[in-house]
Design a protein around this motif. Structure first.
Motif, PDB file in Angstrom:
ATOM      1  N   ILE A  77      31.005 -21.363  20.603  1.00  0.00           N
ATOM      2  CA  ILE A  77      31.351 -22.739  20.940  1.00  0.00           C
ATOM      3  C   ILE A  77      30.120 -23.600  20.652  1.00  0.00           C
ATOM      4  O   ILE A  77      29.657 -24.395  21.452  1.00  0.00           O
ATOM      5  CB  ILE A  77      31.872 -22.850  22.387  1.00  0.00           C
ATOM      6  CG1 ILE A  77      32.552 -24.205  22.617  1.00  0.00           C
ATOM      7  CG2 ILE A  77      30.783 -22.541  23.398  1.00  0.00           C
ATOM      8  CD1 ILE A  77      33.476 -24.243  23.805  1.00  0.00           C
ATOM      9  N   ALA A 102      36.640 -21.747  29.824  1.00  0.00           N
ATOM     10  CA  ALA A 102      35.873 -21.072  28.774  1.00  0.00           C
ATOM     11  C   ALA A 102      34.782 -20.230  29.421  1.00  0.00           C
ATOM     12  O   ALA A 102      33.998 -20.746  30.224  1.00  0.00           O
ATOM     13  CB  ALA A 102      35.229 -22.092  27.839  1.00  0.00           C
ATOM     14  N   ALA A 173      32.713 -27.454  25.658  1.00  0.00           N
ATOM     15  CA  ALA A 173      33.928 -26.844  26.198  1.00  0.00           C
ATOM     16  C   ALA A 173      34.870 -27.909  26.753  1.00  0.00           C
ATOM     17  O   ALA A 173      36.092 -27.843  26.544  1.00  0.00           O
ATOM     18  CB  ALA A 173      33.569 -25.829  27.282  1.00  0.00           C
ATOM     19  N   VAL A 181      34.547 -24.183  32.998  1.00  0.00           N
ATOM     20  CA  VAL A 181      33.769 -23.130  32.347  1.00  0.00           C
ATOM     21  C   VAL A 181      33.402 -22.056  33.362  1.00  0.00           C
ATOM     22  O   VAL A 181      33.250 -22.335  34.554  1.00  0.00           O
ATOM     23  CB  VAL A 181      32.487 -23.676  31.680  1.00  0.00           C
ATOM     24  CG1 VAL A 181      32.820 -24.740  30.644  1.00  0.00           C
ATOM     25  CG2 VAL A 181      31.506 -24.231  32.714  1.00  0.00           C
TER      26      VAL A 181
END
Length: 371
Positions: A77, A102, A173, A181
């Protein structure tokens, strides 16, 4: 056969999110990112969307920077292309009614120079993960196991830079549409390499005493709060007793209760406790679970070979708020419905777990089709 007032199917609140059940799809590496570039794909979007009935999905480990990568074909990412790839995943999950965090990942020493452009991996200390293999891409397209390369110790300036990398990754994210996250601070990866006494030989402010060994965890968690803009959208995965990948702590109960207290002060949304789940694994005593509950007033998620009965007992006992079912989600895209009905679970094919294409990823049928 359904269970009256089933605790697995009571709603839960996680910050601004209302979760329809207490079932978590935890992070599982599947190694199918597109090459070159380690970009999430439409195939991955379909895989996650198939499992959107989970109360919460946590993505597979997603590396935050090129030096944080540890295995072939794992998604990042870090680049605009990767963010765009993850956006199609989150859009698909949301369209199917799901919620997805994420998992942000820096593997530290659990990597190989061939995955890092010839650079050595980094860690809290220059200690090799002896006997630990990582997988690289073989010429035939299959994963090949190689001993993790010997790392070098991070400088203070580099530690600060990695904290910045985490903050930036959290922002990316959110830009990719994730609902939050999760920090991978478990299973022997970089943050764990600072926490556990057996992996950290530093004598500066990031090593030695317990407070020093927890300093990196605290700074990274704070960076994720800043990157997401909401502490409740941050979760932390910890593995107090797993000893995976060469990380061992001399007094794990004291260490991880202190970590839970620190994270509680930061106000993060949840702790995700990865229990040791191999044969003859160390048992996690009830008293330890209760100490974690007392130290942390957010949500507590547990994962590690749970079946429906054990999950219901954990929720009824009050020391767990949600339960992660890892391997069962691989072959049972409709796992919540199967758990609700007491239906049999399909078994996954180990040969298709890492790498490959649609087979073993999106072609497991739901219960109605299987019947």
């Amino acid at each position: 056969m359904t269970v009256p007032n089933d605790p697995l199917f009571q709603p839960a609140t996680l910050g601004p999110l209302t979760l329809p059940n207490r079932i978590v799809m935890p992070p599982m590496t599947r190694a199918r990112a597109a090459q070159p570039g380690d970009v999430p794909t439409a195939l991955m979007a379909e895989y996650y969307a198939q499992r959107a009935d989970a109360g919460l999905i946590v993505s597979e480990g997603t590396w935050i920077s090129p030096l944080g990568k540890g295995y072939a074909w794992t998604p990042g990412i870090h680049t605009p292309e990767q963010v765009a790839g993850w956006r199609q995943v989150t859009d698909a999950v949301h369209a199917a009614g799901g919620r997805i965090f994420a998992q942000l990942w820096h593997v530290g020493r659990l990597s190989h120079t061939s995955l890092l452009g010839g650079q050595a991996p980094v860690s809290s200390s220059a200690l090799p993960a002896t006997g630990v293999n990582v997988f690289i891409a073989e010429a035939d397209g299959r994963p090949g196991a190689v001993q993790a390369s010997t790392p070098r110790a991070l400088t203070i300036a580099e530690i600060h830079a990695i904290v910045d990398d985490y903050r930036a990754a959290a922002g990316r994210a959110m830009a990719a549409g994730f609902d939050g996250v999760e920090l991978h601070a478990a299973n022997g990866y970089l943050v764990n390499q600072f926490i556990d006494s057996g992996a950290n030989l530093r004598t500066d402010e990031y090593g030695g005493t317990l407070d020093n060994r927890l300093r990196f965890l605290g700074k990274v968690a704070q960076a994720l709060v800043e990157g997401t803009g909401d502490a409740r959208r941050v979760g932390i995965r910890l593995a107090p007793l797993t000893t995976l990948n060469g990380c061992v702590d001399a007094d794990p109960e004291t260490t991880y209760v202190a970590a839970a207290s620190l994270l509680g002060e930061l106000g993060v949304g949840y702790l995700h406790i990865a229990e040791a789940d191999w044969d003859d694994a160390p048992h996690m005593p009830l008293a330890f679970r209760q100490r974690l509950r007392a130290a942390f007033d957010g949500m507590l998620i547990y994962a590690g070979k749970y079946d429906a009965a054990r999950a219901r007992a954990a929720l009824a006992g009050g020391w767990a708020d949600m339960i992660g079912f890892g391997r069962p989600f691989v072959a049972n895209p409709d796992l919540p419905e199967r758990l609700r009905a007491g239906a049999p679970l399909a078994q996954h094919d180990r040969e298709t777990l890492f790498g490959g294409g649609a087979h073993g990823l999106i072609d497991y049928p739901p219960l109605a089709a299987a019947a």
